[in-house]
Write a protein that holds these residues in place. Structure first.
Motif, PDB file in Angstrom:
ATOM      1  N   VAL A  21      11.128  13.862   7.007  1.00 14.63           N
ATOM      2  CA  VAL A  21      11.498  15.008   6.398  1.00 14.63           C
ATOM      3  C   VAL A  21      12.819  15.655   6.883  1.00 14.63           C
ATOM      4  CG1 VAL A  21      11.162  17.679   6.399  1.00 14.63           C
ATOM      5  CG2 VAL A  21       9.054  16.212   5.889  1.00 14.63           C
ATOM      6  N   GLY A  22      13.239  15.404   8.101  1.00 18.58           N
ATOM      7  CA  GLY A  22      14.482  15.581   8.739  1.00 18.58           C
ATOM      8  C   GLY A  22      15.613  14.745   8.171  1.00 18.58           C
ATOM      9  N   ALA A  23      15.151  13.674   7.717  1.00 16.49           N
ATOM     10  CA  ALA A  23      16.489  12.862   7.181  1.00 16.49           C
ATOM     11  C   ALA A  23      16.416  13.006   5.823  1.00 16.49           C
ATOM     12  CB  ALA A  23      15.775  11.281   7.606  1.00 16.49           C
ATOM     13  N   GLY A  24      15.471  13.257   5.009  1.00 15.32           N
ATOM     14  CA  GLY A  24      15.626  13.300   3.540  1.00 15.32           C
ATOM     15  C   GLY A  24      14.669  14.406   2.810  1.00 15.32           C
ATOM     16  N   GLY A  25      14.351  15.212   3.549  1.00 16.69           N
ATOM     17  CA  GLY A  25      13.459  16.186   2.691  1.00 16.69           C
ATOM     18  C   GLY A  25      11.970  16.059   2.460  1.00 16.69           C
ATOM     19  N   TYR A  26      11.365  16.790   1.399  1.00 17.76           N
ATOM     20  CA  TYR A  26       9.988  16.554   0.929  1.00 17.76           C
ATOM     21  C   TYR A  26      10.095  15.183   0.218  1.00 17.76           C
ATOM     22  CZ  TYR A  26       5.559  17.510  -0.971  1.00 17.76           C
ATOM     23  OH  TYR A  26       4.420  17.521  -1.561  1.00 17.76           O
ATOM     24  N   ASN A  27      10.962  15.517  -0.710  1.00 19.19           N
ATOM     25  CA  ASN A  27      10.939  14.242  -1.821  1.00 19.19           C
ATOM     26  C   ASN A  27      11.779  12.937  -1.255  1.00 19.19           C
ATOM     27  OD1 ASN A  27       9.498  15.480  -4.042  1.00 19.19           O
ATOM     28  ND2 ASN A  27      11.416  16.953  -4.034  1.00 19.19           N
ATOM     29  N   GLY A  28      12.159  13.168   0.113  1.00 19.91           N
ATOM     30  CA  GLY A  28      12.888  11.906   0.535  1.00 19.91           C
ATOM     31  C   GLY A  28      11.905  10.911   1.196  1.00 19.91           C
ATOM     32  N   PHE A  29      10.560  10.798   1.170  1.00 22.43           N
ATOM     33  CA  PHE A  29       9.662  10.087   2.005  1.00 22.43           C
ATOM     34  C   PHE A  29       8.329   9.966   0.880  1.00 22.43           C
ATOM     35  CE2 PHE A  29       7.707  13.573   3.455  1.00 22.43           C
ATOM     36  CZ  PHE A  29       6.554  13.294   3.973  1.00 22.43           C
ATOM     37  N   SER A  30       7.528   8.646   1.186  1.00 19.52           N
ATOM     38  CA  SER A  30       6.120   8.547   0.713  1.00 19.52           C
ATOM     39  C   SER A  30       5.280   8.009   1.806  1.00 19.52           C
ATOM     40  CB  SER A  30       6.483   7.497  -0.457  1.00 19.52           C
ATOM     41  OG  SER A  30       6.608   5.949   0.228  1.00 19.52           O
ATOM     42  N   TYR A  31       4.091   7.931   1.458  1.00 23.01           N
ATOM     43  CA  TYR A  31       3.199   7.438   2.480  1.00 23.01           C
ATOM     44  C   TYR A  31       3.399   6.038   2.597  1.00 23.01           C
ATOM     45  CZ  TYR A  31      -0.062  11.552   2.644  1.00 23.01           C
ATOM     46  OH  TYR A  31      -0.576  12.543   2.958  1.00 23.01           O
ATOM     47  N   ALA A  32       4.064   5.281   1.761  1.00 18.13           N
ATOM     48  CA  ALA A  32       4.342   3.875   2.200  1.00 18.13           C
ATOM     49  C   ALA A  32       5.346   3.831   3.283  1.00 18.13           C
ATOM     50  CB  ALA A  32       5.073   3.276   0.890  1.00 18.13           C
ATOM     51  N   ASP A  33       6.452   4.804   3.451  1.00 16.25           N
ATOM     52  CA  ASP A  33       7.404   4.730   4.412  1.00 16.25           C
ATOM     53  C   ASP A  33       6.754   5.351   5.768  1.00 16.25           C
ATOM     54  OD1 ASP A  33       9.464   4.679   2.590  1.00 16.25           O
ATOM     55  OD2 ASP A  33       9.403   6.912   2.277  1.00 16.25           O
ATOM     56  N   ILE A  34       5.621   5.912   5.698  1.00 16.98           N
ATOM     57  CA  ILE A  34       4.783   6.380   7.155  1.00 16.98           C
ATOM     58  C   ILE A  34       4.147   4.980   7.315  1.00 16.98           C
ATOM     59  CG2 ILE A  34       3.252   7.747   7.990  1.00 16.98           C
ATOM     60  CD1 ILE A  34       4.010  10.150   6.194  1.00 16.98           C
ATOM     61  N   SER A  35       3.546   4.314   6.253  1.00 15.43           N
ATOM     62  CA  SER A  35       2.653   3.133   6.550  1.00 15.43           C
ATOM     63  C   SER A  35       3.555   2.202   7.221  1.00 15.43           C
ATOM     64  CB  SER A  35       2.060   2.577   5.352  1.00 15.43           C
ATOM     65  OG  SER A  35       1.500   1.410   5.430  1.00 15.43           O
ATOM     66  N   ASP A  36       4.736   1.958   6.616  1.00 11.41           N
ATOM     67  CA  ASP A  36       5.478   0.870   7.318  1.00 11.41           C
ATOM     68  C   ASP A  36       5.991   1.234   8.720  1.00 11.41           C
ATOM     69  OD1 ASP A  36       5.492  -0.476   4.915  1.00 11.41           O
ATOM     70  OD2 ASP A  36       7.426   0.180   4.056  1.00 11.41           O
ATOM     71  N   ALA A  37       6.128   2.613   9.192  1.00 11.55           N
ATOM     72  CA  ALA A  37       6.731   2.963  10.277  1.00 11.55           C
ATOM     73  C   ALA A  37       5.748   2.936  11.328  1.00 11.55           C
ATOM     74  CB  ALA A  37       7.334   4.543  10.293  1.00 11.55           C
ATOM     75  N   ILE A  38       4.575   3.013  11.160  1.00 12.67           N
ATOM     76  CA  ILE A  38       3.410   3.009  12.041  1.00 12.67           C
ATOM     77  C   ILE A  38       2.587   2.020  12.122  1.00 12.67           C
ATOM     78  CG2 ILE A  38       3.834   5.454  13.071  1.00 12.67           C
ATOM     79  CD1 ILE A  38       1.121   6.318  11.258  1.00 12.67           C
ATOM     80  N   GLY A  39       2.579   1.231  10.913  1.00  8.39           N
ATOM     81  CA  GLY A  39       1.658   0.111  10.696  1.00  8.39           C
ATOM     82  C   GLY A  39       0.443   0.225  10.469  1.00  8.39           C
ATOM     83  N   ILE A  40      -0.002   1.289   9.762  1.00  5.23           N
ATOM     84  CA  ILE A  40      -1.397   1.666   9.258  1.00  5.23           C
ATOM     85  C   ILE A  40      -1.519   1.474   7.616  1.00  5.23           C
ATOM     86  CG2 ILE A  40      -1.938   2.960  11.209  1.00  5.23           C
ATOM     87  CD1 ILE A  40      -1.782   5.385   9.489  1.00  5.23           C
ATOM     88  N   ARG A  41      -2.524   1.417   7.009  1.00  7.44           N
ATOM     89  CA  ARG A  41      -2.791   1.529   5.593  1.00  7.44           C
ATOM     90  C   ARG A  41      -2.220   2.733   5.028  1.00  7.44           C
ATOM     91  NH1 ARG A  41      -8.019  -0.330   5.592  1.00  7.44           N
ATOM     92  NH2 ARG A  41      -8.041   0.604   3.551  1.00  7.44           N
ATOM     93  N   LYS A  42      -1.874   2.853   3.646  1.00  7.26           N
ATOM     94  CA  LYS A  42      -1.564   4.229   3.163  1.00  7.26           C
ATOM     95  C   LYS A  42      -3.061   4.839   3.048  1.00  7.26           C
ATOM     96  CE  LYS A  42       0.609   2.520  -0.348  1.00  7.26           C
ATOM     97  NZ  LYS A  42       1.259   2.510  -1.684  1.00  7.26           N
ATOM     98  N   ALA A  43      -4.226   4.187   2.940  1.00  7.91           N
ATOM     99  CA  ALA A  43      -5.574   4.773   2.999  1.00  7.91           C
ATOM    100  C   ALA A  43      -5.989   5.377   4.000  1.00  7.91           C
ATOM    101  CB  ALA A  43      -6.551   3.844   2.612  1.00  7.91           C
ATOM    102  N   SER A  44      -5.449   5.036   5.232  1.00  6.85           N
ATOM    103  CA  SER A  44      -5.689   5.574   6.626  1.00  6.85           C
ATOM    104  C   SER A  44      -4.779   7.057   6.633  1.00  6.85           C
ATOM    105  CB  SER A  44      -5.395   4.784   7.687  1.00  6.85           C
ATOM    106  OG  SER A  44      -5.990   3.413   7.758  1.00  6.85           O
ATOM    107  N   ILE A  45      -3.666   7.063   5.978  1.00 14.14           N
ATOM    108  CA  ILE A  45      -3.086   8.312   6.076  1.00 14.14           C
ATOM    109  C   ILE A  45      -3.667   9.217   5.356  1.00 14.14           C
ATOM    110  CG2 ILE A  45      -0.740   9.342   5.439  1.00 14.14           C
ATOM    111  CD1 ILE A  45       0.595   6.238   5.827  1.00 14.14           C
TER     112      ILE A  45
END
Length: 190
Positions: free
Chosen positions: A17-41
């Motif tokens: 969010v700090g880098a790109g705001g609300y629309n600047g990220f997706s759950y896929a970005d979080i999944s890639d960053a911490i190595g968990i499945r989107k379903a876990s998020i």
């Protein structure tokens, strides 16, 4: 102690969010960053709106605690205000937290889900109240002289701080932050 999965998700979301705001990220970005499945998020935060609303509340709670700590520190109003500005100057210089996430989200206010927008508004109301209280205490102690109402001066100062963050970030020049905010403090000093 190892952060929980929920906290890891929130920590990565704050960076995104700090880098790109609300629309600047997706759950896929979080999944890639911490190595968990989107379903876990989705298990922890069923919707992006819920995730960011929790993030904003957590951020606002830390901000309120920090401002309360300044108020209770025994510092003069001028010292409290300077400590607040020094915090942001250090964050910008060190890239620790180069931008207030609520300011970043405020730029997208018209596109935010209401639960997120209301949290952002609450953060800015609290920050305004704190600034008003510091300015009024400074007037009472003879440290500040206000040309406008304390509410207007708080808004001017808040806009200067967030505008200085934006300028420093846009031009990759951390020294723009003090260049913008220090004249505001000088103007307020009695």
């Amino acid at each position: 102690m190892e952060p929980t999965t929920s906290q890891k998700i929130l920590d990565v979301a704050q960076l995104l969010v700090g880098a790109g705001g609300y629309n600047g990220f997706s759950y896929a970005d979080i999944s890639d960053a911490i190595g968990i499945r989107k379903a876990s998020i989705h298990h922890h935060f069923p919707t992006k709106s819920e995730l960011v609303a929790v993030l904003v509340e957590q951020y606002a709670q830390r901000a309120r605690a920090g401002l309360s700590s300044l108020r209770e520190s025994g510092m003069s109003p001028l010292e409290q205000l300077q400590a607040y500005l020094n915090y942001w100057q250090a964050c910008i210089r060190d890239s620790a937290e180069p931008f207030c996430i609520c300011a970043m989200l405020a730029a997208e206010m018209q596109m935010l889900p209401e639960d997120v927008a209301s949290g952002v508004r609450a953060h800015f109301r609290h920050l305004t109240e704190w600034l008003v209280s510091v300015l009024e205490a400074g007037v009472a102690e003879g440290q500040f002289r206000l040309d406008r109402s304390s509410e207007e001066e708080a808004q001017i100062l808040m806009a200067s701080v967030h505008g200085a963050m934006l300028s420093a970030r846009a031009l990759a020049n951390p020294e723009l932050f003090p260049a913008v905010v220090e004249p505001q403090i000088a103007r307020l000093r009695a």
